[in-house]
Design a protein around this motif. Sequence first.
Motif, short mmCIF file in Angstrom:
data_model
loop_
_atom_site.label_atom_id
_atom_site.label_comp_id
_atom_site.label_asym_id
_atom_site.label_seq_id
_atom_site.Cartn_x
_atom_site.Cartn_y
_atom_site.Cartn_z
N GLN A 85 -49.06 -36.42 34.94
CA GLN A 85 -49.83 -38.30 35.06
C GLN A 85 -50.82 -37.04 33.31
N PHE A 86 -51.04 -38.20 32.75
CA PHE A 86 -52.25 -38.31 32.13
C PHE A 86 -53.36 -39.14 31.37
N LEU A 132 -59.46 -35.76 27.83
CA LEU A 132 -58.02 -35.97 27.92
C LEU A 132 -57.75 -35.23 29.00
N THR A 133 -57.54 -35.52 30.03
CA THR A 133 -57.56 -34.97 31.45
C THR A 133 -55.86 -35.35 31.80
N GLN A 160 -58.59 -30.53 31.60
CA GLN A 160 -59.41 -31.38 30.32
C GLN A 160 -59.54 -31.02 28.81
N MET A 161 -59.22 -31.46 28.72
CA MET A 161 -59.57 -30.18 27.03
C MET A 161 -61.02 -30.77 26.17
N GLU A 162 -61.21 -29.05 26.10
CA GLU A 162 -63.29 -29.20 25.90
C GLU A 162 -62.80 -28.36 25.13
N ILE A 194 -50.73 -33.73 41.59
CA ILE A 194 -52.52 -34.95 41.93
C ILE A 194 -52.52 -35.78 41.26
N THR A 195 -52.50 -36.75 41.83
CA THR A 195 -53.05 -37.76 40.85
C THR A 195 -54.73 -37.78 41.25
N PHE A 196 -55.35 -38.61 39.52
CA PHE A 196 -56.71 -38.70 39.47
C PHE A 196 -57.08 -39.60 39.19
N GLY A 197 -58.22 -40.27 38.92
CA GLY A 197 -58.47 -41.50 37.81
C GLY A 197 -60.07 -41.46 38.24
#
Length: 397
Positions: A303-304, A312-313, A324-326, A347-350
């Motif tokens: 997932q992105f 952006l994750t 994550q883009m940091e 993993i699913t994220f939100g």
Amino acid sequence: MFTHRLRLGVAMASGLAMIALVSGCQSSHKEQVPQAPATVPKGTLTAVTSDAAFVYLDGKWEVLAGGGPNDQPSDPLKTIDFSPKGTLTATTVGSNDDALTGNSVGLWLYDKGWQQVTPNGDKTVAVYGWSPSNVLYAIPDDGQTKGIWYQSNGKWQVVNGSASFGFINSIQWSPTGIMTIVAEASDGSSSVWQYVNGKWDRLDYSSVPFAADGLQVEWSPSGVLTLATSAHGVWQYVGGSWSQPGGVNSPIGNVTQLAWSPQGELLISGDSKKALGLWQLQNTGWSRVGGADAPFAKDGIRQFGWSPTGTLTVSDSTNGKIYQMESGKWTAVWNNTPSDSHSVIPITFGWSPSGLLTCNGGFLGGIWQYQSGTWNEVGGDNSPLKNQAAAPFAWSK
């Protein structure tokens, strides 16, 4: 624009179904929890185990239960989402479920208790979707009742002309409210149709290479209908015909996700050995996001997406990490991965309404939130989702 529907007959469907079944294999946490309210308040974190649904209210998880054994789902819960007006919608895996396609599922609503959705009296649903005006559309899966059904004045009615389609893989709406479906004929060929002014319009399909592919429908920020295909990359429908964005071939064939950045740039990813990494279309050419040295450049992507502030994750399906883009660099913010690579669960994220990065913990299970550089399990040791791997979760609207 993601819509509320079962993604069946597309490349990513099998992976999601298998993840849901893995979740069902975990031991269930039997601790007693308080009874939840009649409806789910707006902005409430909601999650499911294989056998129950829970809401997180006032610092604790509460179970969503019916008034009796026949007033709640009896089969394992599989997915959850919400209607435009906030009605919790859940699907269950039926006893004759096909683990690879997700067929033969039950559809349930939670509104002052659980209510099973039975379009035209049928208890199994192949695909469903909520229209922008909060009308529920459902497609029965018993082989007897054909077509797309919707509720009007408390009664189920069939959409004109929809009974003539073969298997319908998805149903959703364009930014201007046009019903759009992907249908699969008896010969296995896929086609895209739109319902305009009471009639079905088949989008031009002459001489395109992806008719045998699984298809996912999306729209660009400007409203251009775009397809992610299971073998032929990305296509867009412009001026009455299909073409590839930028006029160039996609770098991967099996596209499992496409999305646009806050700046309107198209990104795609894949989750198979022949479709690796995250790619971006810029100046009519494709390039790897972060370059060939990105930590997931040679991995599959689960997932992105972008945080509310534009970060952006990425969820790496190969190693189970979240990046994550940091400050122009990739940072692994979730490093809890198993020592055995075969035990990785993607993993699913939100993000919560307040902007907290949230994930379902992969092989660890539970629901976790990231704040000030630290992950904390929602509900702590008393969480009924503890050790429940890959638990689906969402926030009410």
